[in-house]
Design a protein around this motif. Structure first.
Motif, PDB file in Angstrom:
ATOM      1  N   TYR A 148       0.828  -1.202   0.000  1.00 56.32           N
ATOM      2  CA  TYR A 148       0.000   0.000   0.000  1.00 56.32           C
ATOM      3  C   TYR A 148       0.866   1.257   0.000  1.00 56.32           C
ATOM      4  CZ  TYR A 148      -3.236   3.650   1.434  1.00 56.32           C
ATOM      5  OH  TYR A 148      -3.957   4.820   1.478  1.00 56.32           O
ATOM      6  N   MET A 174      -5.940  13.548  -2.442  1.00 59.72           N
ATOM      7  CA  MET A 174      -7.055  12.642  -2.657  1.00 59.72           C
ATOM      8  C   MET A 174      -8.327  13.325  -2.140  1.00 59.72           C
ATOM      9  SD  MET A 174      -5.568  10.088  -4.091  1.00 59.72           S
ATOM     10  CE  MET A 174      -6.786   8.776  -4.003  1.00 59.72           C
ATOM     11  N   TRP A 212     -12.525  12.850   2.231  1.00 58.37           N
ATOM     12  CA  TRP A 212     -12.847  11.709   3.108  1.00 58.37           C
ATOM     13  C   TRP A 212     -11.699  10.702   3.131  1.00 58.37           C
ATOM     14  CZ3 TRP A 212     -12.822   6.712   1.394  1.00 58.37           C
ATOM     15  CH2 TRP A 212     -12.905   6.498  -0.002  1.00 58.37           C
ATOM     16  N   PHE A 213     -11.019  10.545   1.982  1.00 57.25           N
ATOM     17  CA  PHE A 213      -9.891   9.619   1.880  1.00 57.25           C
ATOM     18  C   PHE A 213      -8.701  10.167   2.663  1.00 57.25           C
ATOM     19  CE2 PHE A 213      -6.475   7.178   0.040  1.00 57.25           C
ATOM     20  CZ  PHE A 213      -7.058   5.964  -0.325  1.00 57.25           C
ATOM     21  N   GLU A 214      -8.455  11.460   2.530  1.00 57.49           N
ATOM     22  CA  GLU A 214      -7.354  12.105   3.256  1.00 57.49           C
ATOM     23  C   GLU A 214      -7.549  12.003   4.766  1.00 57.49           C
ATOM     24  OE1 GLU A 214      -4.580  13.763   2.247  1.00 57.49           O
ATOM     25  OE2 GLU A 214      -4.868  13.627   0.085  1.00 57.49           O
ATOM     26  N   PHE A 255      -7.170   7.671   5.418  1.00 53.80           N
ATOM     27  CA  PHE A 255      -6.045   6.886   4.910  1.00 53.80           C
ATOM     28  C   PHE A 255      -4.767   7.714   4.755  1.00 53.80           C
ATOM     29  CE2 PHE A 255      -9.838   4.699   3.313  1.00 53.80           C
ATOM     30  CZ  PHE A 255      -9.593   3.404   3.754  1.00 53.80           C
ATOM     31  N   THR A 315      -1.853   9.060   2.576  1.00 54.90           N
ATOM     32  CA  THR A 315      -1.881   9.502   1.184  1.00 54.90           C
ATOM     33  C   THR A 315      -0.521  10.086   0.800  1.00 54.90           C
ATOM     34  OG1 THR A 315      -2.572  11.752   1.734  1.00 54.90           O
ATOM     35  CG2 THR A 315      -4.334  10.102   1.424  1.00 54.90           C
TER      36      THR A 315
END
Length: 293
Positions: free
Chosen positions: A163, A175, A178-180, A183, A185
């Motif tokens: 990953y 990103m 919501w992804f930042e 997760f 990044t």
């Protein structure tokens, strides 16, 4: 035995490193340099080769702990065991990674990954040759003691490493929000590789950035970082980089005036010195704060 996912991914790594280099060249960007990338690849291949030799010992250790000392019999076929193991692995990685920045003994292996002044996919391959030998794998033993099968532990260790490959690039800016938030990044990990004072020793995440948010080590990307080490290793020699900090530790121990000083050179934070001739990250921040006041 768990399939060696990293070995299977090597062709993908090499192809994407070449593709990224081509895009950077066409865009006239400055974050890929041929000799530096070849050094990173050399360190990655060395890590892979040494891993093939040392992981057999780790397999034996993990299965011994699992077979003789596990507290619970947890079936590999229970879905929730895999769910738990993912979070357990990522949580363990966060703390191992954090300790690798706070204790010089572990930093001696980990600093290899930070030694490139460039930030790109090739730098993701710049891996330690001494991590397994230093006992890093022991951080995950608690998961085995609970009864999680070694197969699952090995699997998620590899998933975490895979990953983290794609986040080593400057081509991806941000990103979705919501992804930042959840997760790790490229933006978060660029900060981790930064040598700027605000960026040092932050964003230790493997897959989930939530651990940094929870434990106070999160730092957003406010400006483009400067990469590498606070004192760069001026060399493209993979072997020199792989053993550089171990050699420095040995020199410090030899010149120590007492056993306490020698011990602190090993288990103290990187940059520790008895006379303040070198500074830890915390000391640098205090010094910077005093200048501002």
């Amino acid at each position: 035995m768990t399939p060696n996912l990293i070995l299977y991914a090597v062709p993908f790594f090499l192809i994407t490193v070449i593709l990224e280099s081509y895009v950077v060249f066409k865009q006239h960007r400055d974050f890929v340099e041929t000799k530096d990338s070849l050094t990173s690849i050399g360190l990655g291949l060395g890590n892979l080769f040494i891993g093939l030799l040392t992981k057999s010992v780790i397999y034996v250790c993990y299965f011994y702990v699992y077979d003789h000392w596990r507290l619970f019999d947890l079936s590999i076929h229970w879905w929730w065991i895999w769910f738990f193991a993912f979070f357990a692995d990522d949580f363990t990685y966060y703390w191992f990674h954090r300790i690798s920045h706070e204790v010089r003994y572990f930093w001696a292996s980990h600093m290899v990954h930070h030694s490139s002044p460039k930030y790109n996919l090739a730098a993701a391959l710049r891996q330690t040759w001494t991590g397994n030998l230093s006992g890093a794998f022991l951080f995950y033993v608690w998961i085995l003691l609970l009864g999680v099968h070694p197969f699952i532990v090995f699997f998620f260790q590899q998933i975490s490493l895979l990953y983290q490959y794609w986040i080593h690039t400057e081509l991806i800016k941000k990103m979705p929000n919501w992804f930042e938030f959840i997760f790790n990044t490229p933006s978060h990990h660029r900060v981790h590789h930064g040598t700027d004072l605000d960026y040092l020793d932050t964003n230790y995440a493997g897959i989930l950035i939530i651990w940094d948010r929870m434990f106070g080590s999160f730092q957003p990307e406010n400006q483009r970082p400067h990469y590498g080490l606070t004192k760069q290793i001026e060399s493209y020699n993979p072997a020199k980089i792989a053993f550089f900090e171990w050699v420095q530790i040995a020199k410090d121990i030899i010149h120590s005036q007492s056993l306490k000083t020698a011990w602190n050179y090993v288990i103290g934070p990187p940059g520790w010195s008895p006379d303040g001739s070198r500074l830890t990250v915390e000391q640098m921040r205090q010094q910077n704060k005093s200048k501002k006041e």
